[in-house]
Design an enzyme around this catalytic site. Structure first.
Site, PDB file in Angstrom:
ATOM      1  N   PHE A  98      10.484  14.648 -24.893  1.00 19.48           N
ATOM      2  CA  PHE A  98       9.266  14.757 -24.100  1.00 19.48           C
ATOM      3  C   PHE A  98       9.633  15.156 -22.664  1.00 19.48           C
ATOM      4  O   PHE A  98      10.651  14.690 -22.128  1.00 19.48           O
ATOM      5  CB  PHE A  98       8.510  13.433 -24.108  1.00 19.48           C
ATOM      6  CG  PHE A  98       7.135  13.523 -23.524  1.00 19.48           C
ATOM      7  CD1 PHE A  98       6.115  14.166 -24.210  1.00 19.48           C
ATOM      8  CD2 PHE A  98       6.851  12.998 -22.274  1.00 19.48           C
ATOM      9  CE1 PHE A  98       4.843  14.273 -23.676  1.00 19.48           C
ATOM     10  CE2 PHE A  98       5.586  13.098 -21.723  1.00 19.48           C
ATOM     11  CZ  PHE A  98       4.571  13.740 -22.424  1.00 19.48           C
ATOM     12  N   ARG A 110      -1.997  19.119 -32.825  1.00 20.74           N
ATOM     13  CA  ARG A 110      -1.624  17.826 -33.400  1.00 20.74           C
ATOM     14  C   ARG A 110      -2.850  17.093 -33.939  1.00 20.74           C
ATOM     15  O   ARG A 110      -3.882  17.001 -33.263  1.00 20.74           O
ATOM     16  CB  ARG A 110      -0.923  16.941 -32.368  1.00 20.74           C
ATOM     17  CG  ARG A 110       0.409  17.470 -31.894  1.00 20.74           C
ATOM     18  CD  ARG A 110       1.183  16.431 -31.112  1.00 20.74           C
ATOM     19  NE  ARG A 110       0.383  15.843 -30.038  1.00 20.74           N
ATOM     20  CZ  ARG A 110       0.859  14.944 -29.171  1.00 20.74           C
ATOM     21  NH1 ARG A 110       2.111  14.534 -29.268  1.00 20.74           N
ATOM     22  NH2 ARG A 110       0.088  14.458 -28.216  1.00 20.74           N
ATOM     23  N   TYR A 118      -1.063   2.809 -24.764  1.00 17.98           N
ATOM     24  CA  TYR A 118      -2.407   3.370 -24.841  1.00 17.98           C
ATOM     25  C   TYR A 118      -2.599   4.331 -26.000  1.00 17.98           C
ATOM     26  O   TYR A 118      -3.673   4.915 -26.154  1.00 17.98           O
ATOM     27  CB  TYR A 118      -2.791   4.070 -23.532  1.00 17.98           C
ATOM     28  CG  TYR A 118      -1.773   5.052 -22.984  1.00 17.98           C
ATOM     29  CD1 TYR A 118      -1.614   6.305 -23.537  1.00 17.98           C
ATOM     30  CD2 TYR A 118      -0.984   4.706 -21.894  1.00 17.98           C
ATOM     31  CE1 TYR A 118      -0.689   7.200 -23.034  1.00 17.98           C
ATOM     32  CE2 TYR A 118      -0.052   5.587 -21.369  1.00 17.98           C
ATOM     33  CZ  TYR A 118       0.089   6.838 -21.946  1.00 17.98           C
ATOM     34  OH  TYR A 118       1.010   7.714 -21.439  1.00 17.98           O
ATOM     35  N   LYS A 119      -1.593   4.498 -26.849  1.00 19.21           N
ATOM     36  CA  LYS A 119      -1.743   5.361 -28.015  1.00 19.21           C
ATOM     37  C   LYS A 119      -2.182   4.503 -29.214  1.00 19.21           C
ATOM     38  O   LYS A 119      -3.341   4.116 -29.317  1.00 19.21           O
ATOM     39  CB  LYS A 119      -0.441   6.104 -28.286  1.00 19.21           C
ATOM     40  CG  LYS A 119       0.017   7.014 -27.150  1.00 19.21           C
ATOM     41  CD  LYS A 119       1.296   7.742 -27.514  1.00 19.21           C
ATOM     42  CE  LYS A 119       1.901   8.495 -26.340  1.00 19.21           C
ATOM     43  NZ  LYS A 119       1.047   9.582 -25.834  1.00 19.21           N
ATOM     44  N   ASP A 173      12.833   6.012 -26.476  1.00 15.22           N
ATOM     45  CA  ASP A 173      11.423   6.165 -26.121  1.00 15.22           C
ATOM     46  C   ASP A 173      10.607   5.887 -27.386  1.00 15.22           C
ATOM     47  O   ASP A 173      10.737   6.601 -28.387  1.00 15.22           O
ATOM     48  CB  ASP A 173      11.180   7.589 -25.606  1.00 15.22           C
ATOM     49  CG  ASP A 173       9.729   7.831 -25.182  1.00 15.22           C
ATOM     50  OD1 ASP A 173       8.828   7.167 -25.717  1.00 15.22           O
ATOM     51  OD2 ASP A 173       9.503   8.710 -24.335  1.00 15.22           O
TER      52      ASP A 173
END
Length: 413
Positions: free
Chosen positions: A133, A384, A235-236, A210
């Site tokens: 990322f 996605r 928050y995912k 991560d």
């Protein structure tokens, strides 16, 4: 439904009726936008929970309004560690005293990398991959420049992901830290955490993982796999809310030698001594810095509660069923329209989202979102589909891909 059959909408609805996690969809606040057909972006931002609203209302009207600053003595100060323990047990496979909620993922990553590098002061190299990322790569490059270290880059395949064999080829006597994403943000490829940890340790280095696309989506076993450090957002798949505090894991054996780069009064041994010199707190609390974000932690509490009730193994089982259906429908409906499946097809290597590639992906993503299929675009050509098992139904997925087929045909005609 077999893997070779093409499910109908009725079959998708039958799956919803037999879904043992179906009732959890009622725990989420309804989507008030009537134009939304499907929300398939929970791998970027999970939907809000009714429980979060309850906790925030209680926090503001009862705790904050009534107790005022006394709330810190009523338990607010302990929340980063208490919720860290709960998150560690429910989602991360980590024993008590190793996880703390704090800051953003970026700041937590900086802290973890710095602390890990300080434990290997005589080594000169950091290892990461070219498709990690962007934040992770940016932090690695900045830290290498600040500390005078060299970055060794693994040339990772955006679909196949980083393999243990690639790590083995890059680590050696100069390796201080290897940092990778457990689940690749583009493809949802799951790296072999246990084997990579073992390879890095054999070379004398440490690992920083991560877990942003892992936590709350797939089982994680930080203790069993021998991970040194890990960070991730809430928050995912944990549905804690936009900008909710991130988490940081540090293995117990490292605690007494941990030196983090952003010490603050919350990481001091005696928080209220206001001492002239910094003395770190024992254990994981020394990785804190400033005042905890209590309002954000309310969302974390709600998300962890929900996941504990649902169970990560059941979440994983439904996730696999959803992603299998997505791939089956995409192969039949979307591949003939120029799409490709850019996620692993093997269950054991695929996490909670499916990425589709298309030469006109950015244009199509904008079209889909405007027509109520909420997905996200990842450059250069990826769309996605984020499939959150606790809030996403099989019929919702079916309808989203059916509309995607129709809209794509119209756009390409």
């Amino acid at each position: 439904m077999t893997t070779s059959s093409l499910p109908s909408l009725r079959e998708a609805e039958d799956l919803d009726r037999s879904d043992e996690l179906a009732l959890f969809r009622e725990r989420f606040l309804p989507i008030e936008d009537a134009d939304v057909v499907a929300y398939l972006d929970g791998n970027s931002l999970g939907r809000p929970l009714r429980r979060t609203l309850e906790l925030l209302r209680d926090l503001v009207t009862e705790q904050w309004a009534t107790r005022l600053i006394r709330g810190w003595q009523d338990g607010w100060l302990e929340q980063p560690e208490r919720l860290g323990d709960a998150l560690g047990a429910v989602a991360l496979g980590a024993a008590k005293g190793q996880v703390v909620l704090a800051d953003s993922t970026t700041v937590c990553l900086y802290k973890a990398l710095s602390a890990a590098a300080a434990l290997r002061p005589d080594r000169t190299e950091l290892v990461t991959d070219t498709d990690n990322f962007p934040t992770d790569r940016y932090v690695v490059e900045a830290m290498a420049q600040d500390l005078g270290l060299t970055v060794r880059w693994i040339a990772s395949d955006p679909v196949a992901g980083v393999t243990a064999e690639q790590v083995a080829a890059e680590v050696g006597t100069e390796t201080a830290v290897v940092t990778l994403s457990h689940v690749a943000y583009r493809s949802a490829f799951i790296a072999d955490m246990a084997r990579i940890n073992s390879l890095v340790h054999e070379a004398g280095g440490l690992t920083v993982w991560d877990l942003c696309h892992s936590a709350g989506s797939i089982p994680v076993r930080l203790d069993a796999d021998g991970t040194d450090f890990a960070v991730g957002c809430t928050y995912k798949f944990l549905n804690a809310g936009p900008g909710a505090p991130a988490f940081l894991f540090a293995r117990t054996e490292h605690h007494e030698r941990l030196r983090q780069p952003i010490p603050g009064w919350m990481s001091a041994g005696d928080r209220f001594a206001m001492a002239p010199a910094f003395t770190p707190a024992p254990g994981i609390r020394r990785m804190l810095s400033g005042t905890p974000a209590i309002t954000g932690l309310a969302g974390v509490a709600a998300g962890v509660e929900l996941l504990e009730e649902a169970g990560i193994e059941r979440v994983r089982a439904k996730s696999l069923a959803l992603t299998r259906m997505a791939i089956t429908l995409c192969d039949a409906w979307l591949v003939p329209l120029g799409f490709g499946v850019s996620s692993p097809r093997e269950d054991e290597r695929r996490a909670g989202h499916v990425t589709l590639s298309h030469p006109r992906a950015e244009e199509l993503a904008e079209l889909l979102i405007s027509k109520g299929v909420i997905i996200d675009f990842r450059a250069p050509d990826g769309i996605r589909l984020g499939l959150s098992p606790l809030s996403t139904s099989f019929s919702e997925l079916w309808s989203a891909l059916d509309r995607t087929r129709t809209l794509t045909r119209e756009a390409l005609s």
